[in-house]
Design a protein around this motif. Structure first.
Motif, PDB file in Angstrom:
ATOM      1  N   TYR A 133      -6.338 -23.551  -9.713  1.00 57.43           N
ATOM      2  CA  TYR A 133      -6.412 -25.009  -9.752  1.00 57.43           C
ATOM      3  C   TYR A 133      -7.385 -25.583 -10.776  1.00 57.43           C
ATOM      4  O   TYR A 133      -7.399 -26.801 -10.979  1.00 57.43           O
ATOM      5  CB  TYR A 133      -6.792 -25.531  -8.361  1.00 57.43           C
ATOM      6  N   VAL A 134      -8.216 -24.765 -11.388  1.00 55.33           N
ATOM      7  CA  VAL A 134      -9.214 -25.278 -12.329  1.00 55.33           C
ATOM      8  C   VAL A 134      -9.081 -24.588 -13.684  1.00 55.33           C
ATOM      9  O   VAL A 134      -8.377 -23.588 -13.816  1.00 55.33           O
ATOM     10  CB  VAL A 134     -10.653 -25.077 -11.792  1.00 55.33           C
ATOM     11  N   SER A 135      -9.773 -25.135 -14.667  1.00 55.51           N
ATOM     12  CA  SER A 135      -9.753 -24.531 -16.001  1.00 55.51           C
ATOM     13  C   SER A 135     -10.467 -23.181 -15.972  1.00 55.51           C
ATOM     14  O   SER A 135     -11.306 -22.931 -15.095  1.00 55.51           O
ATOM     15  CB  SER A 135     -10.439 -25.454 -16.997  1.00 55.51           C
ATOM     16  N   ASN A 136     -10.160 -22.350 -16.925  1.00 52.28           N
ATOM     17  CA  ASN A 136     -10.801 -21.036 -16.994  1.00 52.28           C
ATOM     18  C   ASN A 136     -12.303 -21.171 -17.225  1.00 52.28           C
ATOM     19  O   ASN A 136     -13.090 -20.383 -16.692  1.00 52.28           O
ATOM     20  CB  ASN A 136     -10.173 -20.193 -18.106  1.00 52.28           C
ATOM     21  N   ASN A 137     -12.697 -22.180 -18.021  1.00 54.78           N
ATOM     22  CA  ASN A 137     -14.128 -22.388 -18.290  1.00 54.78           C
ATOM     23  C   ASN A 137     -14.898 -22.722 -17.017  1.00 54.78           C
ATOM     24  O   ASN A 137     -16.032 -22.275 -16.834  1.00 54.78           O
ATOM     25  CB  ASN A 137     -14.315 -23.517 -19.312  1.00 54.78           C
ATOM     26  N   PHE A 138     -14.274 -23.509 -16.146  1.00 60.74           N
ATOM     27  CA  PHE A 138     -14.917 -23.829 -14.864  1.00 60.74           C
ATOM     28  C   PHE A 138     -14.951 -22.588 -13.980  1.00 60.74           C
ATOM     29  O   PHE A 138     -15.982 -22.267 -13.383  1.00 60.74           O
ATOM     30  CB  PHE A 138     -14.161 -24.964 -14.159  1.00 60.74           C
ATOM     31  N   TYR A 139     -13.818 -21.904 -13.914  1.00 59.94           N
ATOM     32  CA  TYR A 139     -13.716 -20.747 -13.023  1.00 59.94           C
ATOM     33  C   TYR A 139     -14.718 -19.657 -13.391  1.00 59.94           C
ATOM     34  O   TYR A 139     -15.296 -19.016 -12.508  1.00 59.94           O
ATOM     35  CB  TYR A 139     -12.290 -20.186 -13.059  1.00 59.94           C
ATOM     36  N   GLN A 140     -14.934 -19.451 -14.676  1.00 57.65           N
ATOM     37  CA  GLN A 140     -15.863 -18.412 -15.133  1.00 57.65           C
ATOM     38  C   GLN A 140     -17.314 -18.725 -14.763  1.00 57.65           C
ATOM     39  O   GLN A 140     -18.161 -17.836 -14.792  1.00 57.65           O
ATOM     40  CB  GLN A 140     -15.744 -18.222 -16.649  1.00 57.65           C
ATOM     41  N   LYS A 141     -17.576 -19.976 -14.411  1.00 56.00           N
ATOM     42  CA  LYS A 141     -18.941 -20.363 -14.035  1.00 56.00           C
ATOM     43  C   LYS A 141     -19.076 -20.567 -12.524  1.00 56.00           C
ATOM     44  O   LYS A 141     -20.020 -21.207 -12.065  1.00 56.00           O
ATOM     45  CB  LYS A 141     -19.340 -21.664 -14.760  1.00 56.00           C
ATOM     46  N   THR A 142     -18.140 -20.023 -11.737  1.00 57.40           N
ATOM     47  CA  THR A 142     -18.238 -20.149 -10.285  1.00 57.40           C
ATOM     48  C   THR A 142     -18.885 -18.912  -9.666  1.00 57.40           C
ATOM     49  O   THR A 142     -18.679 -17.785 -10.127  1.00 57.40           O
ATOM     50  CB  THR A 142     -16.857 -20.363  -9.622  1.00 57.40           C
ATOM     51  N   ILE A 143     -19.659 -19.157  -8.629  1.00 61.92           N
ATOM     52  CA  ILE A 143     -20.264 -18.096  -7.821  1.00 61.92           C
ATOM     53  C   ILE A 143     -19.998 -18.452  -6.361  1.00 61.92           C
ATOM     54  O   ILE A 143     -19.536 -19.558  -6.055  1.00 61.92           O
ATOM     55  CB  ILE A 143     -21.780 -17.965  -8.078  1.00 61.92           C
ATOM     56  N   SER A 144     -20.269 -17.531  -5.457  1.00 61.99           N
ATOM     57  CA  SER A 144     -19.998 -17.829  -4.044  1.00 61.99           C
ATOM     58  C   SER A 144     -20.951 -17.078  -3.122  1.00 61.99           C
ATOM     59  O   SER A 144     -21.489 -16.038  -3.486  1.00 61.99           O
ATOM     60  CB  SER A 144     -18.554 -17.466  -3.687  1.00 61.99           C
ATOM     61  N   PHE A 145     -21.141 -17.639  -1.955  1.00 61.62           N
ATOM     62  CA  PHE A 145     -21.799 -16.918  -0.861  1.00 61.62           C
ATOM     63  C   PHE A 145     -21.080 -17.282   0.434  1.00 61.62           C
ATOM     64  O   PHE A 145     -20.440 -18.323   0.532  1.00 61.62           O
ATOM     65  CB  PHE A 145     -23.300 -17.220  -0.779  1.00 61.62           C
ATOM     66  N   GLU A 146     -21.166 -16.398   1.407  1.00 58.21           N
ATOM     67  CA  GLU A 146     -20.499 -16.632   2.680  1.00 58.21           C
ATOM     68  C   GLU A 146     -21.246 -17.692   3.494  1.00 58.21           C
ATOM     69  O   GLU A 146     -22.468 -17.812   3.413  1.00 58.21           O
ATOM     70  CB  GLU A 146     -20.433 -15.330   3.499  1.00 58.21           C
ATOM     71  N   HIS A 147     -20.495 -18.433   4.271  1.00 64.07           N
ATOM     72  CA  HIS A 147     -21.077 -19.417   5.188  1.00 64.07           C
ATOM     73  C   HIS A 147     -21.873 -18.656   6.255  1.00 64.07           C
ATOM     74  O   HIS A 147     -21.305 -17.926   7.056  1.00 64.07           O
ATOM     75  CB  HIS A 147     -19.963 -20.216   5.859  1.00 64.07           C
TER      76      HIS A 147
END
Length: 384
Positions: free
Chosen positions: A178-192
């Motif tokens: 759903y997002v651009s590759n540039n945005f996606y490459q700058k995403t990180i995550s942690f579990e709730h």
């Protein structure tokens, strides 16, 4: 000099998002040597009540947050939130990391511009607003909708030291579509994570009735309401079941009760306190989640953690987020294709004591354990 994180909550009042705030704040205190927590005073009181013992490396600083009850105060809330975001970006030392726990979406372009020219290390946290990347019926204002459209564009270029965070690997994985590759490459995550109680009291009645409940807010989302009413109608053929709605109701309460769904007094005009929620949940045998299959592609569910905290088995319709959680913590309940599947399970149930190891699951989802994993993410992007 030790590592320092600036934790910013400039959109919450009182108990709003209190568990996410408390658990993520505790998680960061496990990762960074020093954490400065900016929020309204009412948020501080609620979070500190949940944490009980405040880690020594957390300090508090006040930020003004407007209570947006009417249109004019809504505008003031939006302007104040953007101004305080800018204030934090301008005053923070470049060596420190800034974490905005809820992104001020309507002012994202300004915040990204400031982050770039000031070379700040920033993490913008995203939540349910991401679902409007694919949901055409967005209630967002024009500036917020424009910000979401922007991150979908191929030429979107975030600043070097800015990252975007989501809750869990499944959401991060789904986001790519759903997002651009540039945005996606700058995403990180942690579990709730969650601040779980060690001892939970059960108040089950031995009157022969099976008590089940939908927990969390009820809003006028058509597919969810359709599932709720349809399921309640199915239950009419099982005389020994009581079906409850436990949580704030932003819908026609009389219509729910007319369809056999028992509600909590005044829940249509006020938010239930955490102690009230736990008290009502203590009488349940099962927690029911009837969200549609496409409802949790890009957002997490805090209510499922409330069920785990109360040590209640979960019966839910399959969706992306629940599939992900159940694959990691299989003992927390059962997933079904539709409402009919849940009905058939309840209709043929043979109640027995479950052997779920809630102590183990609560440990796995604690801020201390989630911190161990997220610390590695932060080290990869050199925010530690």
């Amino acid at each position: 000099m030790g590592s320092k994180l600036i934790y910013v909550d400039n959109t919450s009042i009182g108990s709003k998002h209190e568990m996410f705030n408390a658990s993520s704040l505790k998680m960061f205190s496990e990762i960074y040597d020093e954490v400065t927590f900016y929020s309204s005073k009412t948020v501080k009181i609620n979070i500190f009540n949940i944490l009980k013992k405040i880690p020594d490396n957390i300090s508090f600083k006040y930020l003004p947050v407007i209570n947006a009850k009417r249109r004019i105060s809504g505008y003031l809330f939006a302007v104040t939130a953007l101004l305080t975001s800018c204030y934090i970006l301008i005053k923070t030392n470049r060596n420190d990391v800034i974490f905005f726990n809820y992104t001020v979406l309507w002012g994202l372009s300004i915040q990204l511009f400031l982050s770039k020219i000031l070379n700040q290390k920033v993490i913008f946290m995203f939540h349910g607003e991401l679902e409007y990347l694919y949901d055409s019926k967005s209630p967002l204002n024009s500036l917020s909708s424009k910000a979401l459209r922007k991150i979908k564009e191929k030429n979107f270029t975030p600043p070097k030291n800015v990252y975007f965070c989501v809750l869990g690997e499944s959401i991060q994985r789904n986001l790519k579509k759903y997002v651009s590759n540039n945005f996606y490459q700058k995403t990180i995550s942690f579990e709730h994570s969650y601040i779980f109680r060690k001892k939970v009291k059960s108040k089950k009645n031995n009157d022969g009735f099976l008590r089940i409940g939908n927990i969390g807010e009820i809003r006028s989302e058509k597919l969810f309401i359709d599932n709720l009413i349809k399921f309640s109608k199915l239950l009419e053929s099982i005389k020994k079941i009581k079906f409850y709605s436990i949580g704030r109701i932003f819908y026609n309460k009389d219509l729910l009760e007319k369809n056999g769904i028992k509600t909590i007094p005044d829940s249509h005009v006020r938010r239930l306190s955490r102690s009230e929620m736990n008290n009502y949940m203590s009488m349940l045998d099962y927690v029911i989640f009837l969200y549609p299959k496409d409802g949790y592609i890009l957002r997490a569910s805090g209510a499922i953690f409330d069920a785990i905290d109360n040590e209640k088995p979960i019966l839910a319709i399959k969706n992306e987020y629940f599939n992900y959680l159940f694959s990691k913590y299989q003992e927390i309940g059962y997933l079904f294709e539709n409402t009919e599947g849940i009905f058939e399970y309840l209709n043929n149930i043979n109640q027995q004591n479950t052997s779920t190891d809630y102590k183990k699951i609560k440990h796995q989802l604690s801020p201390e354990i989630i911190a161990l994993h997220f610390k590695k993410e932060l080290e990869k992007i050199k925010f530690l």
